[in-house]
Scaffold this motif. Structure first.
Motif, PDB file in Angstrom:
ATOM      1  N   PHE A 102      36.111  46.646  41.869  1.00 18.66           N
ATOM      2  CA  PHE A 102      37.230  46.320  40.976  1.00 18.66           C
ATOM      3  C   PHE A 102      38.555  46.835  41.526  1.00 18.66           C
ATOM      4  CE2 PHE A 102      39.868  47.050  37.157  1.00 18.66           C
ATOM      5  CZ  PHE A 102      39.898  45.752  36.682  1.00 18.66           C
ATOM      6  N   LYS A 103      38.539  47.962  42.176  1.00 19.75           N
ATOM      7  CA  LYS A 103      39.774  48.492  42.770  1.00 19.75           C
ATOM      8  C   LYS A 103      40.319  47.524  43.813  1.00 19.75           C
ATOM      9  CE  LYS A 103      41.755  52.593  44.988  1.00 19.75           C
ATOM     10  NZ  LYS A 103      42.454  51.831  46.040  1.00 19.75           N
ATOM     11  N   GLY A 104      39.393  46.916  44.570  1.00 23.57           N
ATOM     12  CA  GLY A 104      39.822  45.942  45.566  1.00 23.57           C
ATOM     13  C   GLY A 104      40.466  44.722  44.932  1.00 23.57           C
ATOM     14  N   ILE A 105      39.963  44.313  43.760  1.00 23.93           N
ATOM     15  CA  ILE A 105      40.564  43.173  43.044  1.00 23.93           C
ATOM     16  C   ILE A 105      41.987  43.509  42.627  1.00 23.93           C
ATOM     17  CG2 ILE A 105      40.413  41.771  40.945  1.00 23.93           C
ATOM     18  CD1 ILE A 105      37.361  42.001  41.144  1.00 23.93           C
ATOM     19  N   GLY A 152      43.486  41.823  37.568  1.00 18.38           N
ATOM     20  CA  GLY A 152      42.400  42.742  37.228  1.00 18.38           C
ATOM     21  C   GLY A 152      42.155  42.791  35.733  1.00 18.38           C
ATOM     22  N   ASP A 153      43.236  42.813  34.968  1.00 17.76           N
ATOM     23  CA  ASP A 153      43.095  42.804  33.504  1.00 17.76           C
ATOM     24  C   ASP A 153      42.418  41.524  33.033  1.00 17.76           C
ATOM     25  OD1 ASP A 153      44.269  45.274  33.348  1.00 17.76           O
ATOM     26  OD2 ASP A 153      46.236  44.539  32.709  1.00 17.76           O
ATOM     27  N   ARG A 154      42.771  40.408  33.652  1.00 18.38           N
ATOM     28  CA  ARG A 154      42.156  39.138  33.261  1.00 18.38           C
ATOM     29  C   ARG A 154      40.655  39.152  33.548  1.00 18.38           C
ATOM     30  NH1 ARG A 154      42.299  36.113  30.142  1.00 18.38           N
ATOM     31  NH2 ARG A 154      41.694  34.264  31.358  1.00 18.38           N
ATOM     32  N   VAL A 155      40.261  39.783  34.651  1.00 18.59           N
ATOM     33  CA  VAL A 155      38.838  39.880  34.981  1.00 18.59           C
ATOM     34  C   VAL A 155      38.107  40.676  33.906  1.00 18.59           C
ATOM     35  CG1 VAL A 155      37.177  40.834  36.623  1.00 18.59           C
ATOM     36  CG2 VAL A 155      39.173  39.595  37.463  1.00 18.59           C
ATOM     37  N   ARG A 171      40.943  33.291  43.908  1.00 18.52           N
ATOM     38  CA  ARG A 171      39.517  33.272  44.244  1.00 18.52           C
ATOM     39  C   ARG A 171      39.006  34.714  44.210  1.00 18.52           C
ATOM     40  NH1 ARG A 171      35.861  28.997  44.351  1.00 18.52           N
ATOM     41  NH2 ARG A 171      34.104  29.546  45.694  1.00 18.52           N
ATOM     42  N   VAL A 172      38.681  35.183  43.006  1.00 20.69           N
ATOM     43  CA  VAL A 172      38.330  36.585  42.802  1.00 20.69           C
ATOM     44  C   VAL A 172      36.869  36.854  43.159  1.00 20.69           C
ATOM     45  CG1 VAL A 172      38.133  38.425  41.089  1.00 20.69           C
ATOM     46  CG2 VAL A 172      40.084  36.882  41.027  1.00 20.69           C
TER      47      VAL A 172
END
Length: 395
Positions: free
Chosen positions: A263-266, A275-278, A338-339
Motif C-alpha cells: 500500500f505504501k508503494g501505491i 490510496g484513499d480511493r483504494v 493501473r493500481v
C-alpha cells in the motif's frame, strides 16, 4: 384567591412566543436540525392565535374566528411538518396548509359562521388530524432508540385525545371547550392547556433533538470517516458483544484480518488520493461480500478486520477467497490508474482458538504475517498454539 383570565392569557401568549424563540435559537446553534426551525415557527404562530382568541370579545368575528383559527391550523401544520423533517422526510406544503385552507373555505358559508358547534367540531378535527400525523411520523422512527421520542409522542397524543373527546361532547361542554353556556373552569382549561404546552413540549422537543445529536456524535466517534466502516474502537466494542453471545450458545465464529499489499508503494506512485480511493474500494468490496450481520472495521492505515458469527472454518476460507478475488478485480484500475491492488488475509476460528477476542486477533495476526511472508495476495488459516488456547480457556 381568584385567577385573572386576562393575565393568564397574556402569560400564555408570552410563553408560547418565548418557546418559539428558544426553538429557533437552538436551530441557529445547530442548523443541521431543521426540525427545530419548523417547531419554532409553529410556536410563534401559536402565540398570536392565542392572543386573538383571548381578545375575542373585543374583536370582530373575522379576526377572532376566521384569522385566529386559520393561524392555529397553520401552527399545527408546522408542528407536524417539523416531525416529518425530523424523521428525514420532505415537507408537504399542501398538507401543512390544508387545515388553514379548509377553515378559510368553511368560513365563507354563513351557516358555518353562525354555528358554534360546527366551528368547534371542525377546529377540533383539524387539530386532532395534525396531532395524529405528528405521532405517526415519530412512531415510524421508533427503532432509532431515542427515549425522548416517547414522552413527546405521549404529550401530542394526549393533546389530540382532548380534541377527540371534545368533538362528540361539543353540545354538552361549556364554552370555550364546547358550545354550552360559558364557565370559568372551561376557560381556565383552555388557557392552561397552551401554557402547559409552552413549558413541556418545547422542553421535550429540545431534549429530543439534543439526544439525537449526542447519538450521532457517539456513532461518529466509532466510525472511520474515510471508508464508513467501524473504526478500531467501534469494532472492538461490537465484537466483544458478538463474541460473548456466540460463547453463550457455543456457536461457530470467525475473525479475518486484512492487509492491503504494497500500500505504501501505491501512495508513493499514484498519490494519497488514489490510496484513499483504494481503501474505499476495499471497504465497499468487503461490505458487498459479507452479510449484514457480519462486523467490518478499519484498524488503521491499510488494515481491516471482519467478524463473522455462525461461520465455520471451511466456510471462512471460501468467504476470504471471494473477498480476495473481488477486490483484485475491483482494484485493478482506480481513478484511471493501473493500481492492481491486492490483499493478504489471515483467519482465526473460535472452534480452534476459543471465544476470546485477543486470542482470536493474535491467531489471525500470525496467519496474516505468514501470508505476507509467503508472497502476499493469499489467505492463511489460523494455527493457534497451545499457549494461546490455554490462555483463552483461563480467561
Amino acid at each position: 384567591m381568584t385567577l385573572d383570565l386576562a393575565t393568564l392569557f397574556f402569560v400564555t401568549v408570552f410563553m408560547l412566543g418565548l418557546g418559539g424563540v428558544l426553538l429557533l435559537f437552538a436551530w441557529l446553534q445547530n442548523r443541521s436540525t431543521t426540525a427545530l426551525a419548523w417547531w419554532g415557527a409553529a410556536f410563534l404562530f401559536f402565540a398570536p392565535a392565542t392572543a386573538l382568541f383571548g381578545l375575542r370579545d373585543n374583536l370582530p368575528e373575522f379576526w377572532s374566528i376566521v384569522v385566529c383559527n386559520t393561524i392555529y391550523s397553520l401552527a399545527y401544520g408546522l408542528l407536524w411538518t417539523g416531525a416529518r423533517v425530523f424523521e428525514g422526510r420532505r415537507p408537504v406544503f399542501l398538507g401543512m396548509t390544508a387545515g388553514s385552507i379548509v377553515w378559510l373555505l368553511a368560513s365563507q358559508f354563513s351557516f358555518f359562521m353562525q354555528s358554534l358547534p360546527l366551528r368547534i367540531v371542525l377546529a377540533s378535527t383539524i387539530v386532532l388530524t395534525y396531532c395524529l400525523l405528528f405521532v405517526w411520523e415519530l412512531w415510524q422512527g421508533r427503532k432509532e432508540g431515542l427515549m425522548s421520542r416517547w414522552p413527546v409522542m405521549a404529550m401530542v397524543g394526549l393533546h389530540g385525545l382532548f380534541f377527540l373527546v371534545r368533538i362528540p361532547s361539543v353540545t354538552s361542554l361549556p364554552f370555550p371547550i364546547g358550545a354550552n353556556s360559558p364557565a370559568s373552569p372551561a376557560a381556565l382549561i383552555m388557557v392552561f392547556g397552551p401554557l402547559f404546552y409552552a413549558f413541556a413540549l418545547v422542553f421535550l422537543l429540545m431534549a429530543l433533538t439534543k439526544e439525537r445529536a449526542e447519538l450521532y456524535q457517539r456513532r461518529a466517534a466509532n466510525i472511520d470517516s474515510l471508508t464508513g466502516v467501524a473504526n478500531r474502537r467501534g469494532f472492538t466494542e461490537l465484537a466483544l458483544r458478538v463474541i460473548a453471545r456466540s460463547n453463550t450458545d457455543k456457536a461457530p465464529l470467525a475473525l479475518l484480518l486484512f492487509d492491503l499489499d504494497n500500500f505504501k508503494g501505491i501512495n508513493d506512485r499514484f498519490g494519497h488520493r488514489a490510496g484513499d480511493r483504494v481503501l474505499v474500494v476495499f471497504a465497499k468490496t468487503i461490505q458487498q461480500t459479507l452479510r449484514p450481520l457480519d462486523l467490518v472495521g478499519r484498524l488503521g492505515g491499510e488494515e481491516f478486520v471482519a467478524l463473522l458469527p455462525g461461520v465455520t472454518p471451511d466456510i471462512t476460507m471460501d468467504i476470504a477467497e471471494r473477498i480476495r478475488d473481488s477486490f483484485a478485480a475491483a482494484a485493478r484500475e482506480v481513478d484511471g490508474h493501473r493500481v492492481s491492488a491486492t490483499v493478504s488475509i489471515g483467519t482465526a476460528s473460535a472452534t480452534q482458538a476459543g471465544y476470546d477476542f485477543d486470542t482470536l486477533y493474535a491467531v489471525a495476526d500470525a496467519a496474516l504475517y505468514r501470508a505476507k511472508q509467503k508472497g502476499r495476495n493469499r489467505i492463511e488459516p489460523g494455527r493457534p498454539s497451545l499457549t494461546m488456547v490455554s490462555q483463552a480457556l483461563e480467561s
